[in-house]
Design a protein around this motif. Structure first.
Motif, mmCIF file in Angstrom:
data_model
loop_
_atom_site.group_PDB
_atom_site.id
_atom_site.type_symbol
_atom_site.label_atom_id
_atom_site.label_comp_id
_atom_site.label_asym_id
_atom_site.label_seq_id
_atom_site.Cartn_x
_atom_site.Cartn_y
_atom_site.Cartn_z
ATOM 1 N N UNK A 1 0.673 -0.798 0.279
ATOM 2 C CA UNK A 1 0.126 0.436 0.103
ATOM 3 C C UNK A 1 0.979 0.987 -0.101
ATOM 4 N N UNK A 2 2.053 1.163 1.238
ATOM 5 C CA UNK A 2 2.579 2.324 0.970
ATOM 6 C C UNK A 2 3.663 3.053 -0.233
ATOM 7 N N UNK A 3 3.839 1.637 -1.447
ATOM 8 C CA UNK A 3 4.491 1.513 -2.333
ATOM 9 C C UNK A 3 3.518 1.866 -3.951
ATOM 10 N N UNK A 4 2.632 1.050 -3.654
ATOM 11 C CA UNK A 4 1.833 1.804 -4.442
ATOM 12 C C UNK A 4 1.707 3.437 -4.993
ATOM 13 N N UNK A 5 1.313 3.959 -3.221
ATOM 14 C CA UNK A 5 0.161 5.085 -2.830
ATOM 15 C C UNK A 5 1.341 5.830 -2.189
ATOM 16 N N UNK A 6 2.352 6.682 -2.374
ATOM 17 C CA UNK A 6 2.978 6.942 -1.189
ATOM 18 C C UNK A 6 1.843 7.819 -0.280
ATOM 19 N N UNK A 7 2.077 9.283 -1.173
ATOM 20 C CA UNK A 7 0.949 10.348 -1.003
ATOM 21 C C UNK A 7 -0.038 9.905 -0.770
ATOM 22 N N UNK B 1 6.831 24.444 16.288
ATOM 23 C CA UNK B 1 6.694 23.599 16.735
ATOM 24 C C UNK B 1 5.674 23.036 16.824
ATOM 25 N N UNK B 2 4.460 23.169 16.120
ATOM 26 C CA UNK B 2 3.307 22.728 15.367
ATOM 27 C C UNK B 2 3.697 21.433 14.350
ATOM 28 N N UNK B 3 4.238 22.944 13.223
ATOM 29 C CA UNK B 3 4.737 22.279 12.544
ATOM 30 C C UNK B 3 5.890 21.765 12.485
ATOM 31 N N UNK B 4 6.797 21.171 13.430
ATOM 32 C CA UNK B 4 7.549 19.898 13.447
ATOM 33 C C UNK B 4 6.956 18.841 14.521
ATOM 34 N N UNK B 5 5.785 19.337 14.739
ATOM 35 C CA UNK B 5 4.953 17.835 15.565
ATOM 36 C C UNK B 5 3.853 17.643 13.707
ATOM 37 N N UNK B 6 4.116 18.053 13.435
ATOM 38 C CA UNK B 6 3.743 17.469 12.102
ATOM 39 C C UNK B 6 4.778 16.887 11.003
ATOM 40 N N UNK B 7 5.596 17.816 10.706
ATOM 41 C CA UNK B 7 6.438 16.431 10.500
ATOM 42 C C UNK B 7 6.880 15.282 11.063
ATOM 43 N N UNK C 1 6.535 9.455 11.222
ATOM 44 C CA UNK C 1 5.536 8.108 12.011
ATOM 45 C C UNK C 1 4.876 7.613 11.168
ATOM 46 N N UNK C 2 4.829 8.119 9.963
ATOM 47 C CA UNK C 2 3.366 7.506 9.213
ATOM 48 C C UNK C 2 4.051 6.503 8.632
ATOM 49 N N UNK C 3 5.051 6.943 7.701
ATOM 50 C CA UNK C 3 5.714 5.816 7.479
ATOM 51 C C UNK C 3 7.195 5.506 7.771
ATOM 52 N N UNK C 4 7.524 5.828 9.297
ATOM 53 C CA UNK C 4 7.800 4.614 10.081
ATOM 54 C C UNK C 4 7.144 3.682 10.441
ATOM 55 N N UNK C 5 6.395 3.525 10.904
ATOM 56 C CA UNK C 5 5.099 2.218 11.354
ATOM 57 C C UNK C 5 5.214 1.855 10.180
ATOM 58 N N UNK C 6 4.640 2.003 8.825
ATOM 59 C CA UNK C 6 4.539 1.205 8.221
ATOM 60 C C UNK C 6 5.797 0.006 7.826
#
Length: 425
Positions: A8-14, A177-183, A188-193
């Protein structure tokens, strides 16, 4: 050996970021952290008490039981894998219902799957627990940073410091800090995958059934019978053609002839008119039965639209609620689709007749040039290939294409049938 989250991550990364996959991976890793900590504490306690009590003999029993500690851990992992893997590995152990505790333990210690599951429990407790804990800490920190402007606004005029010695004067100043948290959440989304994919691959490698003599529940057929499959398919098409072009057309003509005879008699109340009307009705019924028989030999929707559509059509007319999730990248060979279709229909019939189930789920995927079907019902279990419930017939269908049927049906349920059909000759 591919896994669903990685594909799923490889076929549609965004698109992956806006899908449910990140949440499912986060839940999977958080659950792995909790389970891993419980396994680590339990395993350490068993070893400790086993060694301490070995001087009085009881410790040897505890240490022996420790060797099968991986079995309940593996069962929980197979259930937990459904968060990120639509087709989890089936139970590789043979059914031992009704045997004594000593016979159960002796059999389990002889099975290689028991030792693989123990190894997986150790890997989960030592390695994956640490990795999952680190990920959960990073995820929590990212969430806190993302919420910094809200926290600063809610606690005003109290001082809020993210960096020691540097107070944040207002919500606007907290936006970096909010932008840093969003990043951090994106990472975390890709790392969790990636982390979840590594754990799934490990689980599939260690917890899946293998070719072992002790697997009495696995009906494995390895001899190639492609010529038999071709002969069977040719004969099936001949019978279907003869019924469609021969008997069916004759019944249509007979129905029309009887209809004309009925029209000639008009409103006559003679016994002959009643017999003609009755004969016409019986001819129509015979024609309907023959059409159903032809559709049963090989449904047209299977030829025109493929396996997923054919199984969905069967599910709509089934006695039990059936959930169908068959996702295939392309049409499969005709023999594979036919074998898979009739295997599913036979399994659904067995579930309705014998399992006492209230619902059935059919999941189908294409992996490593193989069609994998998982048919699960919530019935009372206890299905036995030797018990006359049709499982032997399903195995015979698998034999034609060198397929494999794995039956997991403990007493109390659920019953899972895993069908694997090679899609190449």
């Amino acid at each position: 050996m591919s896994v669903a989250v990685w594909e799923a991550m490889k076929q549609h990364p965004l698109r992956f970021l806006t899908s449910s996959w990140p949440l499912r991976c986060w839940a999977f890793l958080f659950g792995g952290m909790v389970l891993g900590l419980a396994v680590l504490v339990s395993f350490a306690a068993l070893l400790f008490f086993g060694v301490m009590l070995s001087v009085v003999g009881v410790g040897l029993v505890v240490l022996t039981l420790t060797t099968v500690f991986g079995l309940p851990v593996a069962n929980m992992e197979r259930r937990r894998l459904r968060l990120v893997e639509p087709v989890p590995p089936p139970d590789p152990h043979s059914s031992l219902a009704g045997v004594s505790a000593r016979a159960w333990l002796r059999t389990r210690l002889r099975e290689r799957a028991t030792w693989r599951e123990l190894g997986y429990a150790v890997i989960l407790a030592v390695f994956f627990t640490g990795a999952n804990t680190g990920f959960v800490v990073l995820l929590g920190l990212s969430g806190m940073l993302l919420a910094t402007p809200v926290v600063v606004w809610a606690l005003a005029p109290e001082t809020v410091m993210i960096i020691p010695g540097h107070a944040i004067p207002g919500p606007t100043s907290a936006l970096p800090f909010c932008a840093l948290g969003l990043l951090g959440l994106v990472l975390c989304a890709y790392g969790a995958a990636l982390l979840a994919a590594a754990q799934v691959k490990t689980a599939l490698f260690l917890l899946s059934p293998r070719d072992e003599p002790s697997q009495s529940r696995v009906i494995e057929l390895t001899r190639s019978r492609i010529r038999l499959a071709d002969a069977f398919e040719a004969e099936r098409r001949r019978i279907e053609r003869d019924l469609h072009d021969g008997a069916q057309q004759q019944l249509v003509v007979l129905t029309m002839t009887l209809g004309l005879a009925q029209m000639e008699m008009g409103e006559s109340a003679s016994p002959a008119a009643a017999l003609v009307s009755r004969a016409r009705g019986e001819a129509r019924q015979a024609l309907d039965d023959l059409r159903r028989l032809v559709r049963g030999i090989h449904p047209q929707v299977l030829t025109d639209h493929g396996l997923a559509a054919a199984v969905a059509e069967v599910a709509l007319g089934h006695l039990l609620p059936v959930t169908v999730d068959i996702d295939l990248p392309h049409r499969l060979p005709g023999a594979v689709e036919t074998t898979a279709y009739f295997t599913v229909t036979e399994a659904l019939t067995n579930a309705a007749k014998h399992s006492g189930a209230s619902r059935v789920a059919v999941v189908g995927r294409y992996k490593n040039d193989r069609l994998i079907l998982l048919i699960t019902d919530d019935g009372h279990g206890g299905a036995d290939p030797a018990g006359g419930t049709g499982l032997s017939g399903l195995a015979d269908r698998m034999a034609i294409l060198k397929g494999r049927l794995v039956v997991s049906s403990p007493r109390g349920g659920p019953t899972q049938l895993r069908v694997e059909v090679p899609c190449s000759g």
